[in-house]
Enzyme design. Structure first.
Site, PDB file in Angstrom:
ATOM      1  N   ASN A  42      40.430  35.003  26.046  1.00 23.94           N
ATOM      2  CA  ASN A  42      39.834  35.970  26.974  1.00 23.94           C
ATOM      3  C   ASN A  42      39.648  35.334  28.348  1.00 23.94           C
ATOM      4  O   ASN A  42      39.374  34.130  28.470  1.00 23.94           O
ATOM      5  CB  ASN A  42      38.550  36.604  26.423  1.00 23.94           C
ATOM      6  CG  ASN A  42      37.519  35.645  25.869  1.00 23.94           C
ATOM      7  OD1 ASN A  42      37.833  34.501  25.532  1.00 23.94           O
ATOM      8  ND2 ASN A  42      36.290  36.105  25.769  1.00 23.94           N
ATOM      9  N   GLU A  44      37.681  36.241  31.888  1.00 24.14           N
ATOM     10  CA  GLU A  44      36.725  37.119  32.566  1.00 24.14           C
ATOM     11  C   GLU A  44      36.812  36.928  34.079  1.00 24.14           C
ATOM     12  O   GLU A  44      37.494  36.019  34.566  1.00 24.14           O
ATOM     13  CB  GLU A  44      35.322  36.796  32.048  1.00 24.14           C
ATOM     14  CG  GLU A  44      35.218  37.009  30.542  1.00 24.14           C
ATOM     15  CD  GLU A  44      33.852  36.683  29.962  1.00 24.14           C
ATOM     16  OE1 GLU A  44      33.022  36.059  30.656  1.00 24.14           O
ATOM     17  OE2 GLU A  44      33.629  37.060  28.789  1.00 24.14           O
ATOM     18  N   GLU A  55      43.172  39.207  22.718  1.00 26.05           N
ATOM     19  CA  GLU A  55      44.280  39.913  22.057  1.00 26.05           C
ATOM     20  C   GLU A  55      45.274  40.423  23.101  1.00 26.05           C
ATOM     21  O   GLU A  55      46.493  40.365  22.910  1.00 26.05           O
ATOM     22  CB  GLU A  55      43.754  41.096  21.239  1.00 26.05           C
ATOM     23  CG  GLU A  55      42.907  40.717  20.043  1.00 26.05           C
ATOM     24  CD  GLU A  55      41.419  40.572  20.357  1.00 26.05           C
ATOM     25  OE1 GLU A  55      41.064  40.272  21.515  1.00 26.05           O
ATOM     26  OE2 GLU A  55      40.620  40.741  19.421  1.00 26.05           O
TER      27      GLU A  55
HETATM   28  N1  THU Z   1      36.554  39.920  23.568  1.00 25.46           N
HETATM   29  C1  THU Z   1      37.823  39.583  23.188  1.00 25.46           C
HETATM   30  O1  THU Z   1      38.470  38.731  23.813  1.00 25.46           O
HETATM   31  N2  THU Z   1      38.362  40.225  22.123  1.00 25.46           N
HETATM   32  C2  THU Z   1      37.693  41.144  21.362  1.00 25.46           C
HETATM   33  O2  THU Z   1      38.297  41.782  20.519  1.00 25.46           O
HETATM   34  C3  THU Z   1      36.252  41.311  21.544  1.00 25.46           C
HETATM   35  C4  THU Z   1      35.743  40.914  22.888  1.00 25.46           C
HETATM   36  C5  THU Z   1      35.978  39.243  24.735  1.00 25.46           C
HETATM   37  C6  THU Z   1      35.748  40.124  25.938  1.00 25.46           C
HETATM   38  C7  THU Z   1      34.693  39.344  26.676  1.00 25.46           C
HETATM   39  O3  THU Z   1      35.322  38.328  27.436  1.00 25.46           O
HETATM   40  C8  THU Z   1      33.897  38.674  25.570  1.00 25.46           C
HETATM   41  O4  THU Z   1      34.711  38.712  24.418  1.00 25.46           O
HETATM   42  C9  THU Z   1      32.566  39.347  25.256  1.00 25.46           C
HETATM   43  O5  THU Z   1      32.736  40.699  25.026  1.00 25.46           O
END
Ligand code: THU
Length: 130
Positions: A42, A44, A55
């Site tokens: 992920n 941000e 994903e």
């Molecule tokens: N997040 C993911 O990367 N995949 C998911 O399926 C659930 C949430 C990330 C998004 C954000 O950076 C952090 O987790 C908290 O929501």
């Protein structure tokens, strides 16, 4: 590749997560029908809603690699229950799945749960409905 080495690669992907706002790192590893591996984390940014899920990163990498079929997808985070794909990511995975596609939820200790995508997202909408 063994499942242990898949878990190690998923952990390495998680270690790359850029999560200064949530402090919730997620790592993903996709194994395609051809056996190729694509990872993602992920990412941000200061405008919170615009962050990318792990994903989505891994799927983009797979598509850039010219592949479109997910055989297994590992999702790891640091809590005990393991990584659980959000609703939006279930739909993203759905696009490149079939009835056999497995979602493998992991903590840093290893596999916590495994389910078919079709059980995580039943009666789903997909390309064949268009
Ligand atoms: N997040 C993911 O990367 N995949 C998911 O399926 C659930 C949430 C990330 C998004 C954000 O950076 C952090 O987790 C908290 O929501």
């Amino acid at each position: 590749m063994t499942e242990d080495s898949h878990i190690q690669l998923t952990k390495e992907a998680m270690s790359k997560a850029y999560v200064p706002y949530s402090n919730y790192p997620v790592g993903v590893l996709i194994i395609t029908d051809k056996g190729s591996e694509y990872s993602g984390c992920n990412v941000e940014n200061a405008s919170y809603p615009l962050g990318n899920c792990a994903e989505a990163s891994a799927i983009a990498s797979m598509v850039m690699g010219g592949e479109h079929k997910i055989n297994k997808i590992y999702v790891m985070t640091k809590n005990d229950e393991g990584g659980i794909p959000c609703g939006g990511c279930r739909q993203r995975i759905r696009e490149f799945s079939d009835a056999t596609t497995e979602v493998i939820m992991c903590s840093t200790e290893g596999i916590k749960n495994r389910m078919h995508l079709s059980d995580l997202l039943p009666q789903s909408f997909g390309p064949e409905h268009l």
